[in-house]
Design a protein around this motif. Structure first.
Motif, PDB file in Angstrom:
ATOM      1  N   SER A 107       0.820  -1.206   0.000  1.00  8.17           N
ATOM      2  CA  SER A 107       0.000   0.000   0.000  1.00  8.17           C
ATOM      3  C   SER A 107       0.854   1.257   0.000  1.00  8.17           C
ATOM      4  N   SER A 108       0.172   2.377  -0.241  1.00  9.70           N
ATOM      5  CA  SER A 108       0.818   3.682  -0.213  1.00  9.70           C
ATOM      6  C   SER A 108      -0.124   4.675   0.450  1.00  9.70           C
ATOM      7  N   ALA A 109       0.452   5.665   1.130  1.00 10.94           N
ATOM      8  CA  ALA A 109      -0.314   6.787   1.671  1.00 10.94           C
ATOM      9  C   ALA A 109       0.058   8.030   0.874  1.00 10.94           C
ATOM     10  N   LEU A 110      -0.964   8.755   0.395  1.00  6.03           N
ATOM     11  CA  LEU A 110      -0.725   9.912  -0.466  1.00  6.03           C
ATOM     12  C   LEU A 110      -1.761  10.993  -0.189  1.00  6.03           C
ATOM     13  N   VAL A 111      -1.317  12.240  -0.191  1.00  2.00           N
ATOM     14  CA  VAL A 111      -2.253  13.339  -0.056  1.00  2.00           C
ATOM     15  C   VAL A 111      -3.142  13.387  -1.292  1.00  2.00           C
ATOM     16  N   VAL A 112      -4.426  13.680  -1.071  1.00  3.93           N
ATOM     17  CA  VAL A 112      -5.356  13.777  -2.189  1.00  3.93           C
ATOM     18  C   VAL A 112      -5.989  15.161  -2.197  1.00  3.93           C
ATOM     19  N   CYS A 113      -6.142  15.702  -3.398  1.00  2.00           N
ATOM     20  CA  CYS A 113      -6.757  17.018  -3.571  1.00  2.00           C
ATOM     21  C   CYS A 113      -7.505  16.989  -4.894  1.00  2.00           C
ATOM     22  N   CYS A 114      -8.763  16.589  -4.835  1.00  2.00           N
ATOM     23  CA  CYS A 114      -9.557  16.380  -6.042  1.00  2.00           C
ATOM     24  C   CYS A 114     -10.637  17.455  -6.143  1.00  2.00           C
ATOM     25  N   GLY A 115     -10.823  17.988  -7.352  1.00  2.00           N
ATOM     26  CA  GLY A 115     -11.860  18.986  -7.564  1.00  2.00           C
ATOM     27  C   GLY A 115     -12.503  18.833  -8.933  1.00  2.00           C
ATOM     28  N   ARG A 116     -13.727  19.314  -9.041  1.00  2.00           N
ATOM     29  CA  ARG A 116     -14.439  19.218 -10.317  1.00  2.00           C
ATOM     30  C   ARG A 116     -13.835  20.137 -11.378  1.00  2.00           C
ATOM     31  N   ASP A 117     -13.193  21.213 -10.918  1.00  2.00           N
ATOM     32  CA  ASP A 117     -12.529  22.148 -11.828  1.00  2.00           C
ATOM     33  C   ASP A 117     -11.322  22.727 -11.110  1.00  2.00           C
ATOM     34  N   GLU A 118     -10.558  23.570 -11.810  1.00  3.99           N
ATOM     35  CA  GLU A 118      -9.317  24.083 -11.235  1.00  3.99           C
ATOM     36  C   GLU A 118      -9.567  24.963 -10.018  1.00  3.99           C
ATOM     37  N   GLU A 119     -10.659  25.687 -10.011  1.00  3.30           N
ATOM     38  CA  GLU A 119     -10.977  26.534  -8.859  1.00  3.30           C
ATOM     39  C   GLU A 119     -11.194  25.682  -7.606  1.00  3.30           C
ATOM     40  N   GLU A 120     -11.899  24.579  -7.763  1.00  4.09           N
ATOM     41  CA  GLU A 120     -12.152  23.700  -6.625  1.00  4.09           C
ATOM     42  C   GLU A 120     -10.875  22.996  -6.168  1.00  4.09           C
ATOM     43  N   VAL A 121     -10.017  22.628  -7.102  1.00  4.28           N
ATOM     44  CA  VAL A 121      -8.731  22.033  -6.737  1.00  4.28           C
ATOM     45  C   VAL A 121      -7.914  23.030  -5.932  1.00  4.28           C
ATOM     46  N   ALA A 122      -7.843  24.273  -6.396  1.00  5.24           N
ATOM     47  CA  ALA A 122      -7.063  25.303  -5.710  1.00  5.24           C
ATOM     48  C   ALA A 122      -7.619  25.589  -4.320  1.00  5.24           C
ATOM     49  N   ARG A 123      -8.942  25.615  -4.203  1.00  9.92           N
ATOM     50  CA  ARG A 123      -9.549  25.863  -2.892  1.00  9.92           C
ATOM     51  C   ARG A 123      -9.171  24.769  -1.908  1.00  9.92           C
ATOM     52  N   LEU A 168       1.301  19.604  -5.921  1.00  7.37           N
ATOM     53  CA  LEU A 168       0.549  18.425  -5.475  1.00  7.37           C
ATOM     54  C   LEU A 168       0.392  17.409  -6.603  1.00  7.37           C
ATOM     55  N   ARG A 169       0.254  17.891  -7.816  1.00  9.96           N
ATOM     56  CA  ARG A 169       0.162  16.965  -8.946  1.00  9.96           C
ATOM     57  C   ARG A 169       1.451  16.154  -9.093  1.00  9.96           C
ATOM     58  N   GLN A 170       2.573  16.744  -8.707  1.00  6.95           N
ATOM     59  CA  GLN A 170       3.851  16.039  -8.788  1.00  6.95           C
ATOM     60  C   GLN A 170       4.074  15.101  -7.609  1.00  6.95           C
ATOM     61  N   ASN A 171       3.516  15.446  -6.445  1.00  8.09           N
ATOM     62  CA  ASN A 171       3.854  14.726  -5.211  1.00  8.09           C
ATOM     63  C   ASN A 171       2.666  14.106  -4.501  1.00  8.09           C
ATOM     64  N   GLY A 172       1.550  14.000  -5.192  1.00  7.14           N
ATOM     65  CA  GLY A 172       0.371  13.400  -4.575  1.00  7.14           C
ATOM     66  C   GLY A 172      -0.645  13.014  -5.625  1.00  7.14           C
ATOM     67  N   LEU A 173      -1.890  13.048  -5.227  1.00  3.99           N
ATOM     68  CA  LEU A 173      -3.002  12.738  -6.125  1.00  3.99           C
ATOM     69  C   LEU A 173      -3.851  13.998  -6.214  1.00  3.99           C
ATOM     70  N   ALA A 174      -3.665  14.782  -7.271  1.00  9.07           N
ATOM     71  CA  ALA A 174      -4.318  16.077  -7.341  1.00  9.07           C
ATOM     72  C   ALA A 174      -4.856  16.345  -8.738  1.00  9.07           C
ATOM     73  N   GLY A 175      -5.923  17.158  -8.757  1.00 11.29           N
ATOM     74  CA  GLY A 175      -6.520  17.561 -10.017  1.00 11.29           C
ATOM     75  C   GLY A 175      -7.970  17.139 -10.118  1.00 11.29           C
ATOM     76  N   THR A 176      -8.450  17.083 -11.339  1.00 13.86           N
ATOM     77  CA  THR A 176      -9.811  16.618 -11.592  1.00 13.86           C
ATOM     78  C   THR A 176      -9.890  15.118 -11.317  1.00 13.86           C
ATOM     79  N   PRO A 177     -11.101  14.559 -11.231  1.00 16.34           N
ATOM     80  CA  PRO A 177     -11.195  13.116 -11.046  1.00 16.34           C
ATOM     81  C   PRO A 177     -10.400  12.322 -12.075  1.00 16.34           C
ATOM     82  N   ALA A 178     -10.406  12.756 -13.323  1.00 18.76           N
ATOM     83  CA  ALA A 178      -9.646  12.036 -14.357  1.00 18.76           C
ATOM     84  C   ALA A 178      -8.152  12.078 -14.068  1.00 18.76           C
ATOM     85  N   GLU A 179      -7.660  13.236 -13.613  1.00 15.58           N
ATOM     86  CA  GLU A 179      -6.242  13.344 -13.290  1.00 15.58           C
ATOM     87  C   GLU A 179      -5.886  12.457 -12.100  1.00 15.58           C
ATOM     88  N   VAL A 180      -6.744  12.422 -11.107  1.00 20.87           N
ATOM     89  CA  VAL A 180      -6.480  11.588  -9.931  1.00 20.87           C
ATOM     90  C   VAL A 180      -6.483  10.111 -10.320  1.00 20.87           C
TER      91      VAL A 180
END
Length: 310
Positions: free
Chosen positions: A228-244, A259-271
């Motif tokens: 397993s792995s532990a990773l920070v997640v930051c998912c949003g429907r759009d860039e504004e929600e990701v940034a928030r 965060l996109r480089q060091n975790g799971l970040a972006g839209t659902p598709a990116e995550v």
């Protein structure tokens, strides 16, 4: 891919905050709710103050019905292993057999100083960690009606009734870290799961490789462990929600691109794509580190738009 929710309540959370997240995680279909085991914030005020991990999990054992519960990870410096074995067994019974024990050496010296907990050098912490794994698993494995003795350098038990017994035989033990020589050997000997936290896919794959090699050296099937792995997640429907959401990570916020480089970040598709890279590295289970415990919509979004694509 098994998705679990992982929280850091030392940053500032009450039991009620954690209960709401655990119940929401259960209702939205995540397989487990885990929490860190720390007593001091890592930036920021930490208000209202720390909560004890095993006190929290005991309460959640009664406030949830199906989700698995555990620590990532408890520190071997915090509790005597004879007592920790009792605590975990009791919470396992209270939950109907849903507990997992993540255990490690301990690393955060400042929290030990703040609460008067001894913090020995790393070698001694590793020695104590190894003895705790042996003592706890040995106690759980002792048949009812027999006694358990243990003679280590740091811990000694004589004529222990080795009670109570957990519901599970035994509760899964998670060992984490970089999978270097000693940690890999302990994972191979005692763990049901090895966790590589907050590492790149390449570093994660390398750590898994070292653990698999350690398993082979002791005659254990490497496939008998979960990876397993532990990773920070930051998912949003759009860039504004990701940034928030990124602004609520840590005491000062994080940059979405970092965060996109060091975790799971972006839209659902990116995550989903990022999770795929970890799956290729051998990850079977991900602990999604959630920072804003008031943002239950974050869990709902991941459950609705990320999990079904895995």
């Amino acid at each position: 891919m098994d998705l679990r929710i992982f929280t850091e309540p030392q940053q500032g959370a009450s039991y009620e905050d954690l209960r709401r997240v655990a119940v929401a995680a259960e209702q939205t279909g995540f397989s487990a709710f885990f929490r860190s085991d720390h007593y001091l914030t890592m930036g920021g005020s930490g208000l209202p103050g720390p909560t004890d991990a095993w006190t929290t999990l005991a309460a959640l054992a009664r406030d949830t019905t199906s989700i698995r519960l555990g620590t990532l990870v408890s520190s071997a410096t915090f509790r005597h292993p004879g007592v920790l074995g009792i605590q975990v067994a009791q919470v396992d019974e209270m939950s109907g057999g849903r507990v997992e024990l993540g255990l490690g050496t301990g690393w955060y010296e400042e929290e030990h100083t703040a609460y008067g907990i001894p913090f020995p050098p790393l070698k001694e912490r590793f020695d104590r960690f190894a003895e705790q794994l042996a003592l706890i698993t040995g106690s759980w494995a002792t048949p009812v009606g027999e006694t358990f003795d243990f003679a280590g350098e740091h811990y000694r038990l004589t004529g222990s009734p080795a009670l109570p017994k957990p519901v599970q035989s035994p509760p899964p033990i998670i060992v984490g870290g970089a999978g270097k020589k000693r940690g890999a050997a302990l994972a191979a000997q005692y763990a049901a799961e090895f966790n590589s936290g907050f590492s790149s896919p390449a570093d994660t794959a390398a750590a898994f490789g070292r653990v698999r090699e350690a398993c082979s050296l002791v005659g254990r099937d490497p496939a008998s462990l979960a990876y397993s792995s532990a990773l920070v997640v930051c998912c949003g429907r759009d860039e504004e929600e990701v940034a928030r959401r990124a602004r609520h990570i840590g005491s000062e916020g994080r940059d979405p691109d970092e965060l996109r480089q060091n975790g799971l970040a972006g839209t659902p598709a990116e995550v989903v794509d990022a999770i795929g890279r970890y799956a290729e590295a051998g990850v079977e289970r991900i602990y999604l580190q959630i920072w804003d415990l008031d943002d239950l919509d974050h869990l709902e979004l991941i459950a609705a738009e990320v999990a079904p694509q895995l």
